[in-house]
Design a protein around this motif. Sequence first.
Motif, PDB file in Angstrom:
ATOM      1  N   LYS A 250      34.892  49.346  38.291  1.00  0.00           N
ATOM      2  CA  LYS A 250      35.802  48.932  39.355  1.00  0.00           C
ATOM      3  C   LYS A 250      34.981  48.693  40.605  1.00  0.00           C
ATOM      4  CE  LYS A 250      39.786  51.673  37.789  1.00  0.00           C
ATOM      5  NZ  LYS A 250      40.626  52.866  38.093  1.00  0.00           N
ATOM      6  N   LEU A 251      35.205  47.590  41.272  1.00  0.00           N
ATOM      7  CA  LEU A 251      34.393  47.251  42.428  1.00  0.00           C
ATOM      8  C   LEU A 251      34.590  48.224  43.577  1.00  0.00           C
ATOM      9  CD1 LEU A 251      34.029  44.735  40.669  1.00  0.00           C
ATOM     10  CD2 LEU A 251      34.108  43.361  42.751  1.00  0.00           C
ATOM     11  N   SER A 283      45.400  39.568  44.736  1.00  0.00           N
ATOM     12  CA  SER A 283      44.502  38.683  43.999  1.00  0.00           C
ATOM     13  C   SER A 283      43.124  38.593  44.627  1.00  0.00           C
ATOM     14  CB  SER A 283      45.106  37.272  43.916  1.00  0.00           C
ATOM     15  OG  SER A 283      46.185  37.225  43.015  1.00  0.00           O
ATOM     16  N   LEU A 284      43.028  38.804  45.929  1.00  0.00           N
ATOM     17  CA  LEU A 284      41.724  38.743  46.585  1.00  0.00           C
ATOM     18  C   LEU A 284      40.794  39.822  46.057  1.00  0.00           C
ATOM     19  CD1 LEU A 284      39.843  37.543  48.717  1.00  0.00           C
ATOM     20  CD2 LEU A 284      40.962  39.006  50.427  1.00  0.00           C
ATOM     21  N   ALA A 285      41.333  40.995  45.748  1.00  0.00           N
ATOM     22  CA  ALA A 285      40.514  42.088  45.212  1.00  0.00           C
ATOM     23  C   ALA A 285      40.141  41.860  43.755  1.00  0.00           C
ATOM     24  CB  ALA A 285      41.265  43.412  45.354  1.00  0.00           C
ATOM     25  N   MET A 286      41.006  41.176  42.993  1.00  0.00           N
ATOM     26  CA  MET A 286      40.743  40.949  41.570  1.00  0.00           C
ATOM     27  C   MET A 286      39.648  39.901  41.355  1.00  0.00           C
ATOM     28  SD  MET A 286      43.128  42.975  40.380  1.00  0.00           S
ATOM     29  CE  MET A 286      43.369  43.874  41.931  1.00  0.00           C
ATOM     30  N   LEU A 301      43.017  43.768  35.020  1.00  0.00           N
ATOM     31  CA  LEU A 301      43.085  43.198  36.362  1.00  0.00           C
ATOM     32  C   LEU A 301      44.507  42.709  36.622  1.00  0.00           C
ATOM     33  CD1 LEU A 301      39.694  41.218  36.456  1.00  0.00           C
ATOM     34  CD2 LEU A 301      40.189  43.468  37.450  1.00  0.00           C
ATOM     35  N   ASP A 302      45.451  43.627  36.441  1.00  0.00           N
ATOM     36  CA  ASP A 302      46.862  43.265  36.554  1.00  0.00           C
ATOM     37  C   ASP A 302      47.474  43.651  37.889  1.00  0.00           C
ATOM     38  OD1 ASP A 302      46.802  46.018  36.214  1.00  0.00           O
ATOM     39  OD2 ASP A 302      48.555  46.073  34.895  1.00  0.00           O
ATOM     40  N   LEU A 329      41.006  30.999  47.709  1.00  0.00           N
ATOM     41  CA  LEU A 329      41.220  32.443  47.640  1.00  0.00           C
ATOM     42  C   LEU A 329      39.907  33.196  47.817  1.00  0.00           C
ATOM     43  CD1 LEU A 329      43.040  34.928  47.056  1.00  0.00           C
ATOM     44  CD2 LEU A 329      42.523  34.567  44.618  1.00  0.00           C
ATOM     45  N   TRP A 330      38.935  32.867  46.952  1.00  0.00           N
ATOM     46  CA  TRP A 330      37.644  33.566  46.989  1.00  0.00           C
ATOM     47  C   TRP A 330      36.628  32.818  46.122  1.00  0.00           C
ATOM     48  CZ3 TRP A 330      34.113  35.716  43.598  1.00  0.00           C
ATOM     49  CH2 TRP A 330      33.153  36.561  44.159  1.00  0.00           C
ATOM     50  N   GLY A 331      35.377  32.846  46.577  1.00  0.00           N
ATOM     51  CA  GLY A 331      34.266  32.403  45.754  1.00  0.00           C
ATOM     52  C   GLY A 331      34.044  30.936  45.602  1.00  0.00           C
TER      53      GLY A 331
END
Length: 331
Positions: A250-251, A283-286, A301-302, A329-331
Amino acid sequence: MASSEPRRLSLEIARFPLKTPFVIARGAKTEAVTLVATITQGEATGRGECTPYARYGESVDSVVAAIESIRGAVEAGADRAALQRLLPAGAARNALDCALWDLDAKISGVPAFQLAGLHAIAPCVTAFTLSVGTPDEMAQAAKAAAGRPVLKVKLAGAGDAERLAAVRAAAPDSELIVDANEAWRPENLDQNFAACAAAGVVLVEQPLPADQDSALALKKWPVAVCADESVHDRKGLAALRDRYDLVNIKLDKTGGLTEALALAAEAEKLGFGLFVGCMVASSLAMSPALLLAARARFVDLDGPLLLARDRPHGLRYDGSILFPPEPALWG
């Protein structure tokens, strides 16, 4: 990625109501409270989201204080490698590390997965979590989710055999993994593992408290065992080889994607299987964790599926199939 333009760091507390209360062995909650770090450099902006976790001695205030303690270094241009030295593993470093991955992707125009050495991110199947409740309550929840291929069943100690039997009867075709969240004890391991085997469970996550898990080394259990609270980063990983078959990455535990990738590589080298997990968050954390999904036996990752609302540009779920994030969103 190098840039001569100055940086600006900002922090925001985000609150996400849950669809239903989320209940595990150590308590319940009705909202997800996260902290978002945003790093802006010129026209580029990177974001990372973390979830402070009381089990690890964290609160929103303590995580904010940890980030503020190195604000000067971050705004002066500290990169991801420097960040590993500036903060320990945990939620504060996670928010900053993921924000830096996102920022580097935005500045370079190269997607984060390519920066991490991947050719692509493929859709994956995520587990869907069932909160702890009475056997009847959990059977109802399992029946509603019976079309999902993988269910993650939260357990709480006393009464777990009845909970498992009820869930299995209500969802006969789903693969079951269970998470005891440290609620079992050495003296009831045999009976609890027997109940898992009878229900066709394929994985037991963190059955014992992290400081009592040496009892897992006493025998070979009938169901694979995964470390969660017992493993945060690479330190101490080798000592767990006689206790666990897999490790949950887990990050928020590893302190970001940088250490998560290094932990995954070390775990694979030592013969562990990989499980990619999350806290309840948006969703940003996932999104950063999806860079590990292709290597994992199980993906959990739900988090966004448990929220009453997600953030804009949230991840797309088709049932339990999870798709890669959009750059917005990210990346």
